[in-house]
Scaffold this motif. Structure first.
Motif, mmCIF file in Angstrom:
data_model
loop_
_atom_site.group_PDB
_atom_site.id
_atom_site.type_symbol
_atom_site.label_atom_id
_atom_site.label_comp_id
_atom_site.label_asym_id
_atom_site.label_seq_id
_atom_site.Cartn_x
_atom_site.Cartn_y
_atom_site.Cartn_z
ATOM 1 N N ASN A 1 -7.115 -48.762 -43.953
ATOM 2 C CA ASN A 1 -7.624 -47.396 -43.800
ATOM 3 C C ASN A 1 -9.130 -47.407 -43.536
ATOM 4 O O ASN A 1 -9.938 -47.072 -44.388
ATOM 5 N N GLY B 1 -0.470 -37.341 -32.269
ATOM 6 C CA GLY B 1 0.082 -37.901 -31.034
ATOM 7 C C GLY B 1 1.366 -37.202 -30.601
ATOM 8 O O GLY B 1 1.775 -36.201 -31.184
ATOM 9 N N ASP C 1 4.630 -37.742 -35.314
ATOM 10 C CA ASP C 1 3.300 -37.135 -35.316
ATOM 11 C C ASP C 1 3.440 -35.641 -35.573
ATOM 12 O O ASP C 1 3.656 -34.847 -34.652
ATOM 13 N N GLY D 1 -5.469 -40.406 -34.995
ATOM 14 C CA GLY D 1 -5.456 -41.653 -35.768
ATOM 15 C C GLY D 1 -6.211 -42.823 -35.157
ATOM 16 O O GLY D 1 -6.986 -43.494 -35.837
HETATM 17 P P1 ATP Z 1 -1.036 -41.651 -31.468
HETATM 18 O O1 ATP Z 1 -1.202 -40.844 -30.232
HETATM 19 O O2 ATP Z 1 -1.440 -43.101 -31.243
HETATM 20 O O3 ATP Z 1 0.304 -41.492 -32.134
HETATM 21 P P2 ATP Z 1 -2.055 -40.147 -33.761
HETATM 22 O O4 ATP Z 1 -3.191 -39.196 -33.798
HETATM 23 O O5 ATP Z 1 -0.683 -39.567 -33.905
HETATM 24 O O6 ATP Z 1 -2.170 -41.051 -32.474
HETATM 25 P P3 ATP Z 1 -1.292 -42.051 -35.742
HETATM 26 O O7 ATP Z 1 0.003 -42.175 -35.027
HETATM 27 O O8 ATP Z 1 -1.277 -41.518 -37.121
HETATM 28 O O9 ATP Z 1 -2.311 -41.175 -34.901
HETATM 29 O O10 ATP Z 1 -2.068 -43.424 -35.729
HETATM 30 C C1 ATP Z 1 -2.205 -44.165 -34.537
HETATM 31 C C2 ATP Z 1 -2.806 -45.515 -34.855
HETATM 32 O O11 ATP Z 1 -4.149 -45.317 -35.292
HETATM 33 C C3 ATP Z 1 -2.152 -46.244 -36.030
HETATM 34 O O12 ATP Z 1 -1.067 -47.025 -35.634
HETATM 35 C C4 ATP Z 1 -3.273 -47.112 -36.519
HETATM 36 O O13 ATP Z 1 -3.354 -48.284 -35.746
HETATM 37 C C5 ATP Z 1 -4.501 -46.248 -36.281
HETATM 38 N N1 ATP Z 1 -4.842 -45.524 -37.514
HETATM 39 C C6 ATP Z 1 -4.281 -44.402 -38.001
HETATM 40 N N2 ATP Z 1 -4.852 -44.038 -39.150
HETATM 41 C C7 ATP Z 1 -5.791 -44.953 -39.434
HETATM 42 C C8 ATP Z 1 -6.714 -45.147 -40.500
HETATM 43 N N3 ATP Z 1 -6.769 -44.294 -41.519
HETATM 44 N N4 ATP Z 1 -7.540 -46.212 -40.446
HETATM 45 C C9 ATP Z 1 -7.470 -47.067 -39.406
HETATM 46 N N5 ATP Z 1 -6.633 -46.965 -38.376
HETATM 47 C C10 ATP Z 1 -5.777 -45.916 -38.376
#
Ligand code: ATP
Length: 426
Positions: free
Chosen positions: A19, A70, A75, A159
């Motif tokens: 994180n 995402g 998501d 994320g």
């Molecule tokens: P995506 O379009 O990639 O789905 P998203 O906004 O939905 O983006 P997530 O699916 O929650 O975000 O996370 C995508 C990636 O970002 C995770 O697989 C991880 O590699 C990274 N990530 C998410 N949260 C964290 C965090 N708190 N610290 C570090 N990296 C993170």
């Protein structure tokens, strides 16, 4: 002001992703004078996210969430928040056009599911995503129904770090500064040191800084591998003056132990000094396996100063590539002062640089002896004036051993360039 951070993602709770948002966002806000009061991590299922956001809004002026913006079915953040706040999700056609453009530029096919990222809870401010398709969202709750009708902000961030970080700096920082102006002036500075442990650093500066602590200076120490950060911060009308006075004391007490400020790295400092002095360096690495070269080449502009890096791991390569004498290896062993010296001098001669650094040591866990226990390392620095060799004991796991050893080697070069006694503080 009360701030809460909610990191969402099952992968964070499974320990599969570190994180880093927690550390990075808290650090950015702290440097601006805002302190995060509580941080929560929840899996990305509906009930957990809604519950965490509802609870946080019941206490906070500002709530930040990360992740789940995402296009895939897991998501859910955008939808869950809209539901929690009772706001409809409306299609933002300019976001949709941006997403379509994004795929077009990359000659990719846009999946139908990507459209969900153009849905915006009514009244939300859209935060541009320069490195992805999911925009961030900032929602003003005025009144905040979970906090007795007070005003709060809820900010949703994506994320992936490469999307979140620029968005945070470009959009969230200005928003926070405008919506939550600091009531008292805030000033902070971090001085980065290497060569002394945390408690010795504290011993040198704590007493002379005491009068400033009485006047409001906050003093913090953060020990990292091979480094100690000294963080100075203060609030109020005299904040900048207190910090300047404190910085002068710390610089006077720690002198050349300080290699940089704020986010500077030792390798950046070393490259900058080499560039400024128009000097070049060669590396002959054994136990660090190229890690010193890796660190230097992480710095933009390193090509102007790093001429060559050799990973001479075997005895044969030390002999053939660096001209180390077979006899020296047989007599003193590959991990010895004599061989480290010959490695550095060989690299200097063959690469025709101004400086050459050599390291040879026992990373472990095997290979140690009574005379040369695991962690023993010899670091040599050669230049036209001669060669110095330092013996160190870094009895750590292999990765930490490489980090600490590379730090000591880079610092030896930095101190030589400062034309100071290279043994000071080491
Ligand atoms: P995506 O379009 O990639 O789905 P998203 O906004 O939905 O983006 P997530 O699916 O929650 O975000 O996370 C995508 C990636 O970002 C995770 O697989 C991880 O590699 C990274 N990530 C998410 N949260 C964290 C965090 N708190 N610290 C570090 N990296 C993170």
């Amino acid at each position: 002001m009360h701030i809460e951070l909610i990191n969402t993602g099952h992968e964070l709770l499974l320990g599969r992703v570190l994180n880093t948002h927690q550390q990075w966002i808290c650090r950015q806000l702290a440097d601006l004078g805002y302190e995060v009061n509580r941080q929560t991590c929840v899996p990305d299922d509906g009930a957990s996210i809604q519950e965490a956001v509802r609870e946080a809004l019941g206490r906070s002026d500002l709530v930040l969430t990360t992740g789940g913006l995402g296009p895939t079915s897991d998501d859910l953040t955008r939808e869950l928040i809209a539901q929690l706040l009772g706001r409809p999700l409306l299609l933002d056609t300019s976001i949709l056009a941006g997403i379509e453009q994004y795929f077009k530029r990359r000659h990719g096919v846009m999946a139908e599911s990507a459209r969900v990222q153009a849905m915006v809870p009514e009244g939300a401010r859209v935060l541009h995503n320069a490195n992805g398709t999911a925009p961030g969202l900032a929602i003003e709750l005025n009144p905040n129904p979970f906090l007795g009708g007070k005003r709060s902000w809820l900010i949703l961030l994506p994320g992936p770090p490469r999307e979140l970080r620029p968005m945070f700096l470009e959009s969230v920082v200005p928003l926070v500064l405008a919506e939550f102006p600091q009531t008292a002036k805030f000033s902070s500075r971090t001085l980065k040191t290497t060569g002394l442990g945390e408690s010795l650093v504290e011993e040198k500066i704590a007493a002379p800084l005491r009068p400033l602590v009485v006047r409001g200076l906050e003093l913090g120490y953060c020990a990292r591998i091979g480094e100690v950060e000294v963080r100075l911060s203060a609030r109020g009308p005299n904040a900048e003056k207190i910090i300047s006075e404190a910085e002068a004391i710390v610089r006077e007490r720690l002198r050349s132990l300080i290699f940089g400020e704020n986010d500077a790295t030792l390798e950046q400092t070393v490259v900058a000094m080499l560039v400024e002095q128009r000097n070049t360096v060669a590396l002959a690495e054994s136990c660090t396996g190229g890690f010193i070269a890796h660190r230097l080449t992480n710095v933009p502009g390193a090509s102007a100063v790093l001429k060559c890096g050799l990973v001479t791991y075997s005895n044969d390569s030390k002999i053939e590539l660096l001209g180390v004498s077979e006899l020296s290896i047989a007599q003193y062993g590959a991990v010895s002062e004599v061989v480290a010296r010959e490695m550095a001098e060989g690299a200097l001669r063959r690469c025709k640089t101004d400086y050459a650094i050599a390291v040879t040591g026992i990373a472990g866990p095997g290979g140690g002896s009574k005379e040369k226990p695991v962690g023993t390392v010899f670091i040599a620095l050669a230049d036209a004036d001669g060669t110095v060799v330092k013996q160190k004991l870094n009895p750590f796991d292999r990765e930490t051993f490489k980090s600490v050893t590379s730090q000591q080697a880079l610092d030896l070069l930095r101190r030589r360039m400062l034309s100071q006694d290279s043994s000071e503080g080491l």
